[in-house]
Design an enzyme around this catalytic site. Structure first.
Site, PDB file in Angstrom:
ATOM      1  N   HIS A   1       0.826  -1.177   0.221  1.00 23.50           N
ATOM      2  CA  HIS A   1      -0.168  -0.014  -0.078  1.00 23.50           C
ATOM      3  C   HIS A   1       0.805   1.180  -0.142  1.00 23.50           C
ATOM      4  O   HIS A   1       2.258   1.112   0.116  1.00 23.50           O
ATOM      5  CB  HIS A   1      -0.919   0.045   1.283  1.00 23.50           C
ATOM      6  CG  HIS A   1      -0.224  -0.370   2.571  1.00 23.50           C
ATOM      7  ND1 HIS A   1       0.756   0.825   3.021  1.00 23.50           N
ATOM      8  CD2 HIS A   1      -0.207  -1.238   3.277  1.00 23.50           C
ATOM      9  CE1 HIS A   1       1.048   0.173   4.220  1.00 23.50           C
ATOM     10  NE2 HIS A   1       0.686  -0.928   4.496  1.00 23.50           N
TER      11      HIS A   1
HETATM   12  P1  TYD Z   1      -1.437  -2.981   7.571  1.00 22.51           P
HETATM   13  O1  TYD Z   1      -0.784  -1.659   7.778  1.00 22.51           O
HETATM   14  O2  TYD Z   1      -2.230  -3.050   6.633  1.00 22.51           O
HETATM   15  O3  TYD Z   1      -0.089  -3.822   7.792  1.00 22.51           O
HETATM   16  P2  TYD Z   1       0.682  -4.135   6.800  1.00 22.51           P
HETATM   17  O4  TYD Z   1       1.230  -3.045   6.044  1.00 22.51           O
HETATM   18  O5  TYD Z   1       1.887  -4.539   7.692  1.00 22.51           O
HETATM   19  O6  TYD Z   1       0.371  -5.188   6.090  1.00 22.51           O
HETATM   20  O7  TYD Z   1      -2.282  -3.187   9.072  1.00 22.51           O
HETATM   21  C1  TYD Z   1      -2.974  -4.490   9.525  1.00 22.51           C
HETATM   22  C2  TYD Z   1      -4.045  -4.380  10.168  1.00 22.51           C
HETATM   23  O8  TYD Z   1      -3.581  -3.838  11.429  1.00 22.51           O
HETATM   24  C3  TYD Z   1      -5.233  -3.617   9.773  1.00 22.51           C
HETATM   25  O9  TYD Z   1      -6.281  -4.065   9.922  1.00 22.51           O
HETATM   26  C4  TYD Z   1      -4.916  -2.280  10.549  1.00 22.51           C
HETATM   27  C5  TYD Z   1      -4.239  -2.580  11.623  1.00 22.51           C
HETATM   28  N1  TYD Z   1      -3.371  -1.773  12.192  1.00 22.51           N
HETATM   29  C6  TYD Z   1      -3.870  -0.879  13.606  1.00 22.51           C
HETATM   30  O10 TYD Z   1      -5.075  -0.863  14.106  1.00 22.51           O
HETATM   31  N2  TYD Z   1      -3.107   0.075  13.775  1.00 22.51           N
HETATM   32  C7  TYD Z   1      -1.857   0.296  13.433  1.00 22.51           C
HETATM   33  O11 TYD Z   1      -1.039   1.198  13.745  1.00 22.51           O
HETATM   34  C8  TYD Z   1      -1.418  -0.560  12.231  1.00 22.51           C
HETATM   35  C9  TYD Z   1       0.041  -0.214  11.628  1.00 22.51           C
HETATM   36  C10 TYD Z   1      -2.275  -1.379  11.816  1.00 22.51           C
END
Ligand code: TYD
Length: 132
Positions: A50
């Site tokens: 993303h």
């Molecule tokens: P995401 O940022 O999509 O993970 P990655 O980029 O590592 O693949 O986040 C995964 C899940 O965690 C998503 O449901 C949102 C949640 N999340 C939070 O609630 N707070 C946060 O600070 C982060 C980074 C993620």
């Protein structure tokens, strides 16, 4: 557009063990609003496909190693992180994902914003169309 790049952090060498620190706005170009970390990543998994509209971040391999692939819509670059005194700075608006996590790797992420799902661009086609 600003590009992603490695920031070498202060390192205090000591025979008792080394120490590294970060002060928001001094060693990195933003104030730190949030810290999160990624751990226990099973082999072969990919994280973080993303971009963010506003959020800037610094990613550090506190332990082990992994690759961060950044993509500004024109070119891609791979950064292998494996030093706990180096961070990858990623400005807003850059597509990224993380892969090749070693066993027991630990990715620390310092972020310039509180968590906000509306700041994410999770659709690569939408990301590319926004870059034009
Ligand atoms: P995401 O940022 O999509 O993970 P990655 O980029 O590592 O693949 O986040 C995964 C899940 O965690 C998503 O449901 C949102 C949640 N999340 C939070 O609630 N707070 C946060 O600070 C982060 C980074 C993620």
């Amino acid at each position: 557009m600003e590009s992603a790049g490695i920031i070498v952090l202060p390192k205090i060498f000591d025979k008792r063990g080394n120490l590294t620190f970060i002060e928001g706005g001094r060693h990195i170009p933003f104030d730190i609003k949030r810290v999160y970390w990624i751990y226990d990543v099973p082999g072969g998994q990919v994280r973080g496909g993303h971009a963010f509209i506003e959020q800037q971040e610094l990613i550090i391999a506190l332990s082990g190693s992994f690759d961060v692939i950044v993509d500004d819509g024109l070119s891609k670059q791979t950064f292998t992180l494996n030093r706990s005194y180096q961070g990858l700075y990623i400005p807003a608006g850059i597509w990224r994902h993380m892969e090749n996590f070693s066993t027991n790797s630990l990715a620390l992420v310092l972020a310039s914003t509180f968590y906000n799902e509306n700041d994410y661009i999770r659709d690569y086609e939408r990301y590319l169309s926004g870059r034009k």
